[in-house]
Design an enzyme around this catalytic site. Structure first.
Site, PDB file in Angstrom:
ATOM      1  N   ALA A   1       0.816  -1.212   0.000  1.00 56.50           N
ATOM      2  CA  ALA A   1       0.000   0.000   0.000  1.00 56.50           C
ATOM      3  C   ALA A   1       0.853   1.266   0.000  1.00 56.50           C
ATOM      4  O   ALA A   1       0.337   2.368   0.165  1.00 56.50           O
ATOM      5  CB  ALA A   1      -0.913  -0.010   1.221  1.00 56.50           C
TER       6      ALA A   1
ATOM      7  N   ASN B   1       1.745  -2.073   8.055  1.00 58.92           N
ATOM      8  CA  ASN B   1       2.680  -2.894   7.274  1.00 58.92           C
ATOM      9  C   ASN B   1       3.545  -2.000   6.402  1.00 58.92           C
ATOM     10  O   ASN B   1       4.689  -2.332   6.095  1.00 58.92           O
ATOM     11  CB  ASN B   1       1.905  -3.873   6.409  1.00 58.92           C
ATOM     12  CG  ASN B   1       1.120  -4.842   7.270  1.00 58.92           C
ATOM     13  OD1 ASN B   1       1.694  -5.711   7.890  1.00 58.92           O
ATOM     14  ND2 ASN B   1      -0.181  -4.644   7.343  1.00 58.92           N
TER      15      ASN B   1
ATOM     16  N   HIS C   1      -0.483   7.940   3.400  1.00 56.80           N
ATOM     17  CA  HIS C   1       0.869   7.764   3.938  1.00 56.80           C
ATOM     18  C   HIS C   1       1.804   8.788   3.289  1.00 56.80           C
ATOM     19  O   HIS C   1       1.857   8.872   2.051  1.00 56.80           O
ATOM     20  CB  HIS C   1       1.400   6.369   3.620  1.00 56.80           C
ATOM     21  CG  HIS C   1       0.458   5.266   4.007  1.00 56.80           C
ATOM     22  ND1 HIS C   1       0.199   4.922   5.317  1.00 56.80           N
ATOM     23  CD2 HIS C   1      -0.295   4.427   3.258  1.00 56.80           C
ATOM     24  CE1 HIS C   1      -0.659   3.925   5.352  1.00 56.80           C
ATOM     25  NE2 HIS C   1      -0.974   3.606   4.112  1.00 56.80           N
TER      26      HIS C   1
HETATM   27  N1  LIG Z   1       1.831  -4.796   2.885  1.00 56.79           N
HETATM   28  C1  LIG Z   1       0.850  -3.908   2.792  1.00 56.79           C
HETATM   29  O1  LIG Z   1       1.012  -2.803   2.252  1.00 56.79           O
HETATM   30  C2  LIG Z   1      -0.486  -4.247   3.335  1.00 56.79           C
HETATM   31  C3  LIG Z   1      -0.647  -5.364   4.119  1.00 56.79           C
HETATM   32  N2  LIG Z   1      -1.862  -5.696   4.639  1.00 56.79           N
HETATM   33  C4  LIG Z   1      -1.922  -6.896   5.485  1.00 56.79           C
HETATM   34  O2  LIG Z   1      -2.215  -8.026   4.667  1.00 56.79           O
HETATM   35  C5  LIG Z   1      -2.890  -9.029   5.451  1.00 56.79           C
HETATM   36  C6  LIG Z   1      -4.167  -9.471   4.706  1.00 56.79           C
HETATM   37  O3  LIG Z   1      -5.011  -8.344   4.554  1.00 56.79           O
HETATM   38  P1  LIG Z   1      -6.491  -8.454   3.944  1.00 56.79           P
HETATM   39  O4  LIG Z   1      -6.478  -9.242   2.703  1.00 56.79           O
HETATM   40  O5  LIG Z   1      -7.034  -7.083   3.920  1.00 56.79           O
HETATM   41  O6  LIG Z   1      -7.226  -9.293   5.093  1.00 56.79           O
HETATM   42  P2  LIG Z   1      -8.732  -9.848   5.090  1.00 56.79           P
HETATM   43  O7  LIG Z   1      -9.189  -9.773   6.503  1.00 56.79           O
HETATM   44  O8  LIG Z   1      -9.545  -9.203   4.040  1.00 56.79           O
HETATM   45  O9  LIG Z   1      -8.538 -11.385   4.687  1.00 56.79           O
HETATM   46  C7  LIG Z   1      -7.846 -12.270   5.497  1.00 56.79           C
HETATM   47  C8  LIG Z   1      -7.913 -13.675   4.916  1.00 56.79           C
HETATM   48  O10 LIG Z   1      -7.154 -14.533   5.796  1.00 56.79           O
HETATM   49  C9  LIG Z   1      -7.935 -15.665   6.133  1.00 56.79           C
HETATM   50  N3  LIG Z   1      -7.664 -16.142   7.493  1.00 56.79           N
HETATM   51  C10 LIG Z   1      -7.984 -15.546   8.658  1.00 56.79           C
HETATM   52  N4  LIG Z   1      -7.603 -16.287   9.702  1.00 56.79           N
HETATM   53  C11 LIG Z   1      -7.077 -17.401   9.183  1.00 56.79           C
HETATM   54  C12 LIG Z   1      -6.560 -18.585   9.755  1.00 56.79           C
HETATM   55  N5  LIG Z   1      -6.487 -18.750  11.078  1.00 56.79           N
HETATM   56  N6  LIG Z   1      -6.116 -19.553   8.928  1.00 56.79           N
HETATM   57  C13 LIG Z   1      -6.192 -19.402   7.594  1.00 56.79           C
HETATM   58  N7  LIG Z   1      -6.670 -18.297   6.981  1.00 56.79           N
HETATM   59  C14 LIG Z   1      -7.115 -17.308   7.774  1.00 56.79           C
HETATM   60  C15 LIG Z   1      -9.374 -15.226   6.025  1.00 56.79           C
HETATM   61  O11 LIG Z   1     -10.145 -16.397   5.792  1.00 56.79           O
HETATM   62  P3  LIG Z   1     -11.754 -16.414   5.980  1.00 56.79           P
HETATM   63  O12 LIG Z   1     -12.269 -15.522   4.892  1.00 56.79           O
HETATM   64  O13 LIG Z   1     -12.113 -17.853   5.793  1.00 56.79           O
HETATM   65  O14 LIG Z   1     -12.001 -15.868   7.342  1.00 56.79           O
HETATM   66  C16 LIG Z   1      -9.318 -14.268   4.835  1.00 56.79           C
HETATM   67  O15 LIG Z   1      -9.458 -14.985   3.640  1.00 56.79           O
HETATM   68  C17 LIG Z   1      -3.170  -8.396   6.808  1.00 56.79           C
HETATM   69  O16 LIG Z   1      -2.193  -8.790   7.746  1.00 56.79           O
HETATM   70  C18 LIG Z   1      -3.020  -6.892   6.533  1.00 56.79           C
HETATM   71  O17 LIG Z   1      -2.618  -6.181   7.678  1.00 56.79           O
HETATM   72  C19 LIG Z   1      -2.970  -4.954   4.352  1.00 56.79           C
HETATM   73  C20 LIG Z   1      -2.857  -3.825   3.579  1.00 56.79           C
HETATM   74  C21 LIG Z   1      -1.612  -3.347   3.048  1.00 56.79           C
HETATM   75  O1  LIG Z   2      -2.781   1.950   3.483  1.00 59.07           O
HETATM   76  C1  LIG Z   2      -3.234   0.797   3.492  1.00 59.07           C
HETATM   77  O2  LIG Z   2      -4.067   0.447   2.665  1.00 59.07           O
HETATM   78  C2  LIG Z   2      -2.800  -0.255   4.450  1.00 59.07           C
HETATM   79  C3  LIG Z   2      -1.863   0.148   5.463  1.00 59.07           C
HETATM   80  O3  LIG Z   2      -1.812   1.258   5.912  1.00 59.07           O
HETATM   81  C4  LIG Z   2      -0.947  -0.872   5.940  1.00 59.07           C
HETATM   82  O4  LIG Z   2      -1.264  -2.067   5.921  1.00 59.07           O
HETATM   83  O5  LIG Z   2       0.141  -0.485   6.359  1.00 59.07           O
END
Ligand SMILES: NC(=O)C1=CN([C@@H]2O[C@H](COP(=O)(O)OP(=O)(O)OC[C@H]3O[C@@H](n4cnc5c(N)ncnc54)[C@H](OP(=O)(O)O)[C@@H]3O)[C@@H](O)[C@H]2O)C=CC1
Ligand SMILES: O=C([O-])CC(=O)C(=O)O
Length: 270
Positions: free
Chosen positions: A123, A191, A221
């Site tokens: 992001a 993140n 950001h």
């Molecule tokens: N690097 C970056 O810039 C960014 C990183 N992120 C991070 O990415 C990650 C994913 O974000 P996002 O897609 O929005 O999350 P969501 O909440 O939309 O989706 C999470 C997924 O993980 C699954 N899940 C949850 N718990 C478990 C478990 N115990 N075992 C297996 N699968 C599981 C869920 O399954 P189910 O649907 O079956 O519950 C769902 O499919 C987060 O940690 C978020 O903070 C987010 C935004 C930006």
């Molecule tokens: O900006 C976003 O979409 C997500 C974000 O801040 C993060 O995961 O660090």
């Protein structure tokens, strides 16, 4: 083209679901072969209608199926995906980058197994320029994150400090510190700060401000870097995704671009 790479995705939410659909629609050099989520029946519904439905497997089993393992699940299950992928010598692409900061032993382990850990820009923006600047001398790196208050709700730091973000009526700073402490206190929210720290001068020296801001509708950001070679000031305003307002819509697109970069003949940006 350098040959086809197979892809497995852990998590089918805002990031994983979008990425899975894009890969199934067809991306040259990449083939989706396996997915995992918490609820297998929901996962089955998510891949209904796919041209080539991937196998639904457990988180640790993702690594048995594919060259590239993308983690797109909550930080709490990061280790289950990461450890297996790294033990198996795969290319591991984390979304929950904040969860990598306290687990840098995984990098040493990857060196032993031949795995790679490829952190996408996610992001954020400008990590190419930050990496370039960090090849020389860097004085300081800061990131200011502004989110609509509901995008910060539930963060452990806020709970510990009794901060009710939903009650915020004007822009309010809720955290100031380094990227290491920010990732610990806001595991689902910053993140981007973790990725910035890894691109530049590390989590102890990368400074983070987090604002709950009811005047913004986008996750915003702003990075500032003071380096010998250049001064960088960059802002990104992310449209929150419908599935998860904490996650900007650009995130799965960034991961897709990152995966293309692993196979494409022409690659742009460092
Ligand atoms: N690097 C970056 O810039 C960014 C990183 N992120 C991070 O990415 C990650 C994913 O974000 P996002 O897609 O929005 O999350 P969501 O909440 O939309 O989706 C999470 C997924 O993980 C699954 N899940 C949850 N718990 C478990 C478990 N115990 N075992 C297996 N699968 C599981 C869920 O399954 P189910 O649907 O079956 O519950 C769902 O499919 C987060 O940690 C978020 O903070 C987010 C935004 C930006
Ligand atoms: O900006 C976003 O979409 C997500 C974000 O801040 C993060 O995961 O660090």
């Amino acid at each position: 083209m350098t040959g086809e790479l197979t892809v497995a995705i852990g998590g089918l939410g805002a990031i994983g679901g979008h990425l899975a659909r894009a890969l199934d629609a067809g991306v040259e050099g990449l083939r989706l072969v396996a997915v995992a989520a918490r609820d297998p029946e929901k996962a089955q519904r998510s891949i209904e209608g796919f041209r080539a439905p991937p196998a639904i497997v457990s988180l640790p089993d993702l690594a048995e199926h594919a060259d590239i393992v993308v983690e797109a699940a909550p930080a709490a299950v990061f280790e289950q995906i990461a450890e297996a992928a790294i033990a198996r010598g795969r290319i591991f692409v984390p979304s929950s980058v904040g969860a990598l900061l306290p687990r840098m032993h995984l990098v040493a382990r990857a060196r032993e197994t031949g795995a790679r850990i490829v952190v996408p820009t996610g992001a954020l923006l400008g990590l190419d320029a930050v990496r370039a600047a960090a090849e020389g001398r860097v004085e300081s790196v800061t990131i200011q994150t502004r989110k609509p208050p509901r995008g910060l709700e539930g963060a452990p730091y806020l709970i510990e400090h009794g901060i009710n973000v939903l009650g915020i009526t004007e822009p309010t700073i809720v955290f100031k510190g380094n990227a290491f402490d920010a990732a610990k206190g806001f595991p689902a929210n910053v993140n981007v700060a973790a990725a910035l720290a890894l691109a530049g001068i590390g989590p102890e020296r990368t400074m983070v401000e987090i604002w709950g801001d009811p005047t913004v509708t986008r996750n915003t950001h702003t990075i500032q870097v003071e380096a010998e070679a250049a001064r960088l000031t960059m802002t990104i305003e992310n449209v929150p995704s419908e599935e998860n307002p904490r996650t900007g819509r650009i995130t799965p697109l960034s991961i897709l671009a990152c995966l293309r970069g692993l196979t494409s003949t022409l690659k742009v940006g460092s």
